[in-house]
Design a protein around this motif. Structure first.
Motif, PDB file in Angstrom:
ATOM      1  N   ARG A 128      39.380  54.282  40.846  1.00  0.00           N
ATOM      2  CA  ARG A 128      39.562  53.640  42.146  1.00  0.00           C
ATOM      3  C   ARG A 128      38.698  52.381  42.260  1.00  0.00           C
ATOM      4  NH1 ARG A 128      38.606  57.685  44.809  1.00  0.00           N
ATOM      5  NH2 ARG A 128      36.406  57.361  45.297  1.00  0.00           N
ATOM      6  N   VAL A 129      37.431  52.512  41.883  1.00  0.00           N
ATOM      7  CA  VAL A 129      36.514  51.365  41.973  1.00  0.00           C
ATOM      8  C   VAL A 129      37.007  50.202  41.117  1.00  0.00           C
ATOM      9  CG1 VAL A 129      34.231  50.565  41.227  1.00  0.00           C
ATOM     10  CG2 VAL A 129      34.437  52.651  42.589  1.00  0.00           C
ATOM     11  N   THR A 130      37.396  50.502  39.887  1.00  0.00           N
ATOM     12  CA  THR A 130      37.842  49.458  38.964  1.00  0.00           C
ATOM     13  C   THR A 130      39.162  48.844  39.418  1.00  0.00           C
ATOM     14  OG1 THR A 130      36.769  50.671  37.162  1.00  0.00           O
ATOM     15  CG2 THR A 130      38.318  48.943  36.546  1.00  0.00           C
ATOM     16  N   ALA A 131      40.109  49.692  39.829  1.00  0.00           N
ATOM     17  CA  ALA A 131      41.429  49.199  40.240  1.00  0.00           C
ATOM     18  C   ALA A 131      41.348  48.344  41.502  1.00  0.00           C
ATOM     19  CB  ALA A 131      42.376  50.371  40.457  1.00  0.00           C
ATOM     20  N   LEU A 132      40.545  48.765  42.481  1.00  0.00           N
ATOM     21  CA  LEU A 132      40.424  47.990  43.712  1.00  0.00           C
ATOM     22  C   LEU A 132      39.789  46.624  43.439  1.00  0.00           C
ATOM     23  CD1 LEU A 132      39.324  50.712  46.304  1.00  0.00           C
ATOM     24  CD2 LEU A 132      41.526  49.533  46.159  1.00  0.00           C
ATOM     25  N   ALA A 133      38.773  46.605  42.574  1.00  0.00           N
ATOM     26  CA  ALA A 133      38.142  45.331  42.236  1.00  0.00           C
ATOM     27  C   ALA A 133      39.126  44.412  41.517  1.00  0.00           C
ATOM     28  CB  ALA A 133      36.906  45.578  41.368  1.00  0.00           C
ATOM     29  N   TRP A 134      39.895  44.992  40.602  1.00  0.00           N
ATOM     30  CA  TRP A 134      40.912  44.205  39.892  1.00  0.00           C
ATOM     31  C   TRP A 134      41.930  43.645  40.890  1.00  0.00           C
ATOM     32  CZ3 TRP A 134      46.147  44.147  39.587  1.00  0.00           C
ATOM     33  CH2 TRP A 134      46.727  43.425  38.529  1.00  0.00           C
ATOM     34  N   ALA A 135      42.372  44.482  41.810  1.00  0.00           N
ATOM     35  CA  ALA A 135      43.394  44.079  42.774  1.00  0.00           C
ATOM     36  C   ALA A 135      42.895  42.987  43.710  1.00  0.00           C
ATOM     37  CB  ALA A 135      43.859  45.284  43.583  1.00  0.00           C
ATOM     38  N   ASP A 136      41.617  43.020  44.079  1.00  0.00           N
ATOM     39  CA  ASP A 136      41.064  41.983  44.958  1.00  0.00           C
ATOM     40  C   ASP A 136      41.253  40.604  44.343  1.00  0.00           C
ATOM     41  OD1 ASP A 136      40.288  43.685  46.951  1.00  0.00           O
ATOM     42  OD2 ASP A 136      38.202  43.844  46.286  1.00  0.00           O
ATOM     43  N   VAL A 137      40.927  40.494  43.066  1.00  0.00           N
ATOM     44  CA  VAL A 137      41.032  39.196  42.390  1.00  0.00           C
ATOM     45  C   VAL A 137      42.493  38.835  42.156  1.00  0.00           C
ATOM     46  CG1 VAL A 137      40.510  37.935  40.264  1.00  0.00           C
ATOM     47  CG2 VAL A 137      38.773  39.375  41.324  1.00  0.00           C
ATOM     48  N   ALA A 138      43.291  39.808  41.707  1.00  0.00           N
ATOM     49  CA  ALA A 138      44.707  39.534  41.437  1.00  0.00           C
ATOM     50  C   ALA A 138      45.431  39.076  42.697  1.00  0.00           C
ATOM     51  CB  ALA A 138      45.374  40.777  40.860  1.00  0.00           C
ATOM     52  N   THR A 139      45.135  39.707  43.826  1.00  0.00           N
ATOM     53  CA  THR A 139      45.768  39.317  45.089  1.00  0.00           C
ATOM     54  C   THR A 139      45.335  37.927  45.511  1.00  0.00           C
ATOM     55  OG1 THR A 139      45.838  41.631  45.802  1.00  0.00           O
ATOM     56  CG2 THR A 139      46.075  39.949  47.508  1.00  0.00           C
ATOM     57  N   ASP A 140      44.050  37.640  45.348  1.00  0.00           N
ATOM     58  CA  ASP A 140      43.543  36.316  45.700  1.00  0.00           C
ATOM     59  C   ASP A 140      44.199  35.234  44.853  1.00  0.00           C
ATOM     60  OD1 ASP A 140      41.451  34.728  47.233  1.00  0.00           O
ATOM     61  OD2 ASP A 140      40.938  34.182  45.168  1.00  0.00           O
ATOM     62  N   GLN A 141      44.447  35.542  43.583  1.00  0.00           N
ATOM     63  CA  GLN A 141      45.100  34.573  42.710  1.00  0.00           C
ATOM     64  C   GLN A 141      46.530  34.301  43.152  1.00  0.00           C
ATOM     65  OE1 GLN A 141      44.542  36.407  38.845  1.00  0.00           O
ATOM     66  NE2 GLN A 141      42.784  35.124  38.399  1.00  0.00           N
ATOM     67  N   LEU A 142      47.206  35.320  43.689  1.00  0.00           N
ATOM     68  CA  LEU A 142      48.569  35.122  44.180  1.00  0.00           C
ATOM     69  C   LEU A 142      48.587  34.226  45.420  1.00  0.00           C
ATOM     70  CD1 LEU A 142      50.094  38.696  43.827  1.00  0.00           C
ATOM     71  CD2 LEU A 142      50.656  36.673  42.455  1.00  0.00           C
ATOM     72  N   VAL A 143      47.571  34.397  46.268  1.00  0.00           N
ATOM     73  CA  VAL A 143      47.517  33.622  47.509  1.00  0.00           C
ATOM     74  C   VAL A 143      47.075  32.187  47.246  1.00  0.00           C
ATOM     75  CG1 VAL A 143      46.414  33.448  49.775  1.00  0.00           C
ATOM     76  CG2 VAL A 143      47.105  35.683  48.891  1.00  0.00           C
ATOM     77  N   HIS A 144      46.087  32.040  46.360  1.00  0.00           N
ATOM     78  CA  HIS A 144      45.551  30.713  46.061  1.00  0.00           C
ATOM     79  C   HIS A 144      45.920  30.370  44.617  1.00  0.00           C
ATOM     80  CE1 HIS A 144      42.878  32.520  49.159  1.00  0.00           C
ATOM     81  NE2 HIS A 144      43.015  31.335  49.710  1.00  0.00           N
ATOM     82  N   THR A 145      47.097  29.800  44.445  1.00  0.00           N
ATOM     83  CA  THR A 145      47.616  29.595  43.102  1.00  0.00           C
ATOM     84  C   THR A 145      47.046  28.371  42.415  1.00  0.00           C
ATOM     85  OG1 THR A 145      49.493  28.382  44.006  1.00  0.00           O
ATOM     86  CG2 THR A 145      49.788  30.745  43.602  1.00  0.00           C
ATOM     87  N   GLU A 146      46.495  27.426  43.162  1.00  0.00           N
ATOM     88  CA  GLU A 146      45.922  26.239  42.542  1.00  0.00           C
ATOM     89  C   GLU A 146      44.425  26.249  42.814  1.00  0.00           C
ATOM     90  OE1 GLU A 146      47.884  22.625  43.452  1.00  0.00           O
ATOM     91  OE2 GLU A 146      49.873  23.429  43.058  1.00  0.00           O
ATOM     92  N   VAL A 147      43.684  26.843  41.910  1.00  0.00           N
ATOM     93  CA  VAL A 147      42.250  27.012  42.096  1.00  0.00           C
ATOM     94  C   VAL A 147      41.520  26.405  40.909  1.00  0.00           C
ATOM     95  CG1 VAL A 147      42.519  29.108  43.461  1.00  0.00           C
ATOM     96  CG2 VAL A 147      42.293  29.277  40.988  1.00  0.00           C
ATOM     97  N   THR A 148      40.222  26.252  41.093  1.00  0.00           N
ATOM     98  CA  THR A 148      39.365  25.745  40.028  1.00  0.00           C
ATOM     99  C   THR A 148      38.574  26.890  39.431  1.00  0.00           C
ATOM    100  OG1 THR A 148      39.153  23.596  41.124  1.00  0.00           O
ATOM    101  CG2 THR A 148      37.478  24.161  39.503  1.00  0.00           C
ATOM    102  N   ASP A 149      38.537  26.949  38.117  1.00  0.00           N
ATOM    103  CA  ASP A 149      37.758  27.969  37.439  1.00  0.00           C
ATOM    104  C   ASP A 149      36.283  27.718  37.722  1.00  0.00           C
ATOM    105  OD1 ASP A 149      37.191  30.076  35.492  1.00  0.00           O
ATOM    106  OD2 ASP A 149      36.454  28.442  34.238  1.00  0.00           O
ATOM    107  N   PRO A 150      35.550  28.671  38.323  1.00  0.00           N
ATOM    108  CA  PRO A 150      34.160  28.423  38.708  1.00  0.00           C
ATOM    109  C   PRO A 150      33.230  28.215  37.519  1.00  0.00           C
ATOM    110  CG  PRO A 150      34.720  30.734  39.006  1.00  0.00           C
ATOM    111  CD  PRO A 150      36.001  30.022  38.700  1.00  0.00           C
TER     112      PRO A 150
END
Length: 283
Positions: A128-150
């Motif tokens: 659960r911990v790993t999947a939720l963390a993965w999903a947070d980033v994956a969802t953010d990438q879908l919403v913000h498709t043009e981002v800069t690699d930090p």
């Protein structure tokens, strides 16, 4: 999986400096052994791109497990889940990697990490911990498709896909190529991997400074969308030289982070070009 991977107790606060040194040596030895067995198990379980497995977050998980057991590694596993998503690893692959770690810890006597990872046997709270963390980033990438690699300061692969769409809509794909930089970081672990990518990004910016589009497309790969002209070969040579000069400054990267620079023609369709980006990201 809830017991420390070492099975050993390190020296107390009152030990001599010699005992503390031995304790640190033992801890480092256990860290290296755990990391090697985990990697072996993960690759055997189907991790597709060996050069992309090692991340600084892997070392953080190993350190947390060695010190506290799996019950104290949840924060580190969340960090790894986020890092896997940011690097483009799918959820299934990420959880299979977690299952490989669990299998290694559940069977410490297995030789060289040859175990049978089973996602269903992995504790639900860790999944659960790993999947939720993965999903947070994956969802953010879908919403913000043009981002800069930090890390590198370069645009992401999503931005490059958008620019490729413009190229194809304009019908000028045959006038452009993808120039890729791939680093062999198989033998590099921890923060030196990040240093290598920072240096690669700096070399790309220095050579392609006339408005070209470039992006980070994978954990160890950068791509440049460049025109096919008489300067391309010269700039490719200049990029290879710039990469070697920068990487040679760091003794941890000088002999192991071998850069490969290659030019690839764009395929006939935008969809195929996006597939090509994915392939090049792990080549």
């Amino acid at each position: 999986m809830d017991v420390p991977a070492t099975g050993a107790r390190f020296g107390s606060a009152g030990d001599s400096s010699g005992d503390e040194t031995r304790a640190r040596f033992e801890r480092d030895r256990h860290l290296r052994a755990l990391r090697a067995r985990w990697r072996t198990a993960s690759l055997a379980a189907g991790w597709r791109f060996p050069s992309d497995w090692a991340l600084p977050e892997v070392d953080a998980v190993c350190a947390a497990v060695v010190r506290h057991g799996s019950t104290g590694a949840e924060n580190a596993l969340a960090g790894l889940g986020r890092a896997r998503a940011a690097a483009g690893a799918g959820l299934s692959e990420t959880l299979s990697d977690l299952a490989a770690l669990h299998a290694v810890l559940a069977d410490p006597d297995a030789i060289d990490g040859f175990v049978s990872p089973d996602v269903d046997a992995t504790p639900a709270r860790l999944l659960r911990v790993t999947a939720l963390a993965w999903a947070d980033v994956a969802t953010d990438q879908l919403v913000h498709t043009e981002v800069t690699d930090p890390l590198t300061g370069l645009p992401s692969a999503a931005y490059l896909r958008t620019r490729l769409g413009e190229i194809y809509r304009g019908g000028v794909n045959e006038a452009n190529v993808l120039l890729t930089v791939s680093l062999d970081l198989t033998a590099v672990s921890g923060w030196p991997r990040l240093t290598a990518m920072i240096l690669a990004a700096d070399a790309v910016r220095a050579v392609f400074d006339t408005g070209e589009c470039y992006a980070t497309i994978g954990p160890s790969a950068v791509a440049v969308l460049a025109e096919r002209n008489e300067r391309l070969a010269t700039r490719g040579v200049a990029l290879r030289r710039a990469l070697n000069e920068r990487l040679s400054v760091d003794p941890q990267l000088r002999d192991v982070a071998r850069p490969l620079v290659s030019a690839v023609r764009l395929p006939g369709t935008h969809d195929r070009a996006c597939e090509l980006l994915t392939e090049l990201a792990h080549s």
